[in-house]
Design a protein around this motif. Structure first.
Motif, PDB file in Angstrom:
ATOM      1  N   ILE A 129     -17.903  56.547  38.792  1.00 26.77           N
ATOM      2  CA  ILE A 129     -18.841  57.390  39.490  1.00 26.77           C
ATOM      3  C   ILE A 129     -19.710  56.591  40.137  1.00 26.77           C
ATOM      4  O   ILE A 129     -20.245  55.427  39.617  1.00 26.77           O
ATOM      5  N   GLU A 130     -20.263  57.094  41.390  1.00 24.44           N
ATOM      6  CA  GLU A 130     -21.426  56.416  41.985  1.00 24.44           C
ATOM      7  C   GLU A 130     -22.848  56.748  41.610  1.00 24.44           C
ATOM      8  O   GLU A 130     -22.978  57.829  41.229  1.00 24.44           O
ATOM      9  N   LEU A 131     -23.361  55.800  41.558  1.00 25.13           N
ATOM     10  CA  LEU A 131     -24.886  55.814  41.147  1.00 25.13           C
ATOM     11  C   LEU A 131     -25.526  55.409  42.124  1.00 25.13           C
ATOM     12  O   LEU A 131     -25.574  54.039  42.625  1.00 25.13           O
ATOM     13  N   PHE A 132     -26.561  56.009  42.843  1.00 31.22           N
ATOM     14  CA  PHE A 132     -27.581  55.817  43.818  1.00 31.22           C
ATOM     15  C   PHE A 132     -28.676  55.626  43.319  1.00 31.22           C
ATOM     16  O   PHE A 132     -29.271  56.651  42.451  1.00 31.22           O
ATOM     17  N   GLU A 133     -29.578  54.711  43.556  1.00 35.26           N
ATOM     18  CA  GLU A 133     -30.984  54.615  42.939  1.00 35.26           C
ATOM     19  C   GLU A 133     -31.883  54.291  44.264  1.00 35.26           C
ATOM     20  O   GLU A 133     -31.404  53.248  45.092  1.00 35.26           O
ATOM     21  N   LEU A 134     -32.902  54.888  44.407  1.00 35.23           N
ATOM     22  CA  LEU A 134     -33.991  54.588  45.570  1.00 35.23           C
ATOM     23  C   LEU A 134     -35.171  54.090  44.902  1.00 35.23           C
ATOM     24  O   LEU A 134     -35.733  54.731  43.774  1.00 35.23           O
ATOM     25  N   VAL A 135     -35.635  53.050  45.010  1.00 34.61           N
ATOM     26  CA  VAL A 135     -36.649  52.352  44.371  1.00 34.61           C
ATOM     27  C   VAL A 135     -37.767  51.796  45.321  1.00 34.61           C
ATOM     28  O   VAL A 135     -37.582  51.020  46.365  1.00 34.61           O
ATOM     29  N   GLY A 136     -38.966  52.415  45.270  1.00 33.42           N
ATOM     30  CA  GLY A 136     -40.025  52.154  46.331  1.00 33.42           C
ATOM     31  C   GLY A 136     -41.021  51.433  45.460  1.00 33.42           C
ATOM     32  O   GLY A 136     -41.433  51.628  44.298  1.00 33.42           O
ATOM     33  N   ILE A 137     -41.619  50.553  46.344  1.00 34.46           N
ATOM     34  CA  ILE A 137     -42.922  49.869  45.850  1.00 34.46           C
ATOM     35  C   ILE A 137     -44.049  49.706  46.916  1.00 34.46           C
ATOM     36  O   ILE A 137     -43.831  49.561  47.986  1.00 34.46           O
ATOM     37  N   ALA A 138     -45.370  49.972  46.447  1.00 28.98           N
ATOM     38  CA  ALA A 138     -46.341  49.827  47.475  1.00 28.98           C
ATOM     39  C   ALA A 138     -47.714  49.688  46.599  1.00 28.98           C
ATOM     40  O   ALA A 138     -47.757  50.087  45.618  1.00 28.98           O
ATOM     41  N   ARG A 139     -48.535  49.080  47.373  1.00 20.81           N
ATOM     42  CA  ARG A 139     -49.848  48.778  46.780  1.00 20.81           C
ATOM     43  C   ARG A 139     -50.660  50.100  46.274  1.00 20.81           C
ATOM     44  O   ARG A 139     -50.388  51.106  47.093  1.00 20.81           O
ATOM     45  N   THR A 140     -51.403  50.237  45.294  1.00 25.03           N
ATOM     46  CA  THR A 140     -51.858  51.513  45.041  1.00 25.03           C
ATOM     47  C   THR A 140     -53.069  51.913  45.940  1.00 25.03           C
ATOM     48  O   THR A 140     -53.560  53.041  46.004  1.00 25.03           O
ATOM     49  N   THR A 141     -53.449  50.999  46.740  1.00 24.65           N
ATOM     50  CA  THR A 141     -54.573  51.264  47.739  1.00 24.65           C
ATOM     51  C   THR A 141     -53.826  52.083  48.976  1.00 24.65           C
ATOM     52  O   THR A 141     -54.485  52.481  49.823  1.00 24.65           O
ATOM     53  N   HIS A 142     -52.695  52.268  48.869  1.00 26.98           N
ATOM     54  CA  HIS A 142     -51.916  53.141  49.922  1.00 26.98           C
ATOM     55  C   HIS A 142     -51.273  54.258  49.184  1.00 26.98           C
ATOM     56  O   HIS A 142     -49.828  54.335  49.200  1.00 26.98           O
ATOM     57  N   PRO A 143     -51.948  55.014  48.620  1.00 28.66           N
ATOM     58  CA  PRO A 143     -51.240  56.280  47.807  1.00 28.66           C
ATOM     59  C   PRO A 143     -50.541  56.941  48.856  1.00 28.66           C
ATOM     60  O   PRO A 143     -49.613  57.842  48.344  1.00 28.66           O
ATOM     61  N   GLU A 144     -50.561  57.186  50.041  1.00 34.47           N
ATOM     62  CA  GLU A 144     -49.923  57.894  50.902  1.00 34.47           C
ATOM     63  C   GLU A 144     -48.389  57.406  51.117  1.00 34.47           C
ATOM     64  O   GLU A 144     -47.401  58.110  51.476  1.00 34.47           O
ATOM     65  N   ARG A 145     -48.060  56.171  50.559  1.00 32.81           N
ATOM     66  CA  ARG A 145     -46.798  55.550  50.623  1.00 32.81           C
ATOM     67  C   ARG A 145     -45.873  56.389  49.846  1.00 32.81           C
ATOM     68  O   ARG A 145     -44.761  56.530  49.757  1.00 32.81           O
ATOM     69  N   VAL A 146     -46.444  56.644  48.394  1.00 35.42           N
ATOM     70  CA  VAL A 146     -45.668  57.530  47.618  1.00 35.42           C
ATOM     71  C   VAL A 146     -45.262  58.868  48.185  1.00 35.42           C
ATOM     72  O   VAL A 146     -44.007  59.153  47.845  1.00 35.42           O
ATOM     73  N   ARG A 147     -46.358  59.641  48.842  1.00 36.51           N
ATOM     74  CA  ARG A 147     -45.638  60.674  49.903  1.00 36.51           C
ATOM     75  C   ARG A 147     -44.678  60.280  50.550  1.00 36.51           C
ATOM     76  O   ARG A 147     -43.700  60.986  50.840  1.00 36.51           O
ATOM     77  N   ASP A 148     -44.756  59.120  51.316  1.00 39.21           N
ATOM     78  CA  ASP A 148     -43.673  58.629  52.263  1.00 39.21           C
ATOM     79  C   ASP A 148     -42.481  58.517  51.728  1.00 39.21           C
ATOM     80  O   ASP A 148     -41.254  58.880  52.105  1.00 39.21           O
TER      81      ASP A 148
END
Length: 176
Positions: A129-148
Motif C-alpha cells: 500500500i502507498e504511504l504518503f507523509e507530509l513533514v513540515g518544519i519552521a522556526r517557532t518565531t513563524h507560527p503562521e507557517r504551521v497554518r500554511d
C-alpha cells in the motif's frame, strides 16, 4: 541477456498522481530528500514542507507510523513538546497528525514540526500500500507557517485520470 525496465510503467507503477495548492509566496520544487519540497520564496532558513512517498506492507497501519514519528522526534530533541499527536481524520478518512515543538541539538531556534501521514489508493500489488507523509518544519518565531502547512495538507488530492480529483483521505479508504 539484459532485460530493460521502465519506471514508472504498468508493471512498475510510481506514486499515485496528486495535486496540492500553496499559499501565495510559496514554491514547490523537486527535492533530493523527497518527492517534492515546498517552501516560501522569501529567504526563510529552515522552513520547508516535504512530501514523501513509500510503499509499505499492507499490514502497516498508522499506529506504526505514529510510533516511528515519535522516535524520530526524540532523535532531534529528547524532550519534544507535542501539542497534537493522534490518529484522526483528514477529509473524513484516517490520518496520523502530529504537531510538536523541538529544540534541535545544535540549533539557535526552537522549531515547529508537523507530520501528517495517510495511505494512498495504490492497488497494483495486493501485499503493498502507498504511504504518503507530509513533514513540515519552521522556526517557532513563524507560527503562521504551521497554518500554511495545514492549508497545503488540506488541499492535497489524488488525481485519477478517470474521475475528478478527490481528497487524499477519501481515496485512501478507511484504513486506520
Amino acid at each position: 541477456m539484459a532485460t530493460p525496465h521502465l519506471f514508472p510503467s504498468p508493471s512498475l507503477p510510481g506514486p499515485t498522481p496528486f495535486t496540492f495548492t500553496t499559499p501565495d509566496g510559496w514554491v514547490a520544487t523537486p527535492s533530493r530528500l523527497a518527492l517534492v519540497s515546498v517552501r516560501p520564496e522569501a529567504d526563510e532558513p529552515g522552513t520547508e514542507l516535504l512530501v514523501n512517498w513509500s510503499r509499505v506492507p499492507l499490514q502497516h497501519d498508522l499506529t506504526v507510523v505514529a510510533a516511528r514519528s515519535v522516535r524520530f522526534l526524540r532523535q532531534i530533541d529528547p524532550e519534544p513538546r507535542i501539542a497534537i499527536s493522534r490518529i484522526g481524520a483528514l477529509g473524513g478518512m484516517p490520518a496520523f497528525i502530529r504537531i510538536a515543538e523541538v529544540t534541535p541539538r545544535d540549533a539557535e531556534h526552537d522549531m515547529s514540526h508537523l507530520h501528517v501521514a495517510f495511505f494512498g489508493p495504490f492497488e497494483g500489488q495486493p501485499e503493498l500500500i502507498e504511504l504518503f507523509e507530509l513533514v513540515g518544519i519552521a522556526r517557532t518565531t513563524h507560527p503562521e507557517r504551521v497554518r500554511d502547512f495545514n492549508a497545503i495538507v488540506e488541499s492535497f488530492r489524488f488525481v485519477s485520470f478517470d474521475t475528478p480529483t478527490q481528497p487524499a483521505a477519501e481515496a485512501a479508504g478507511t484504513r486506520g
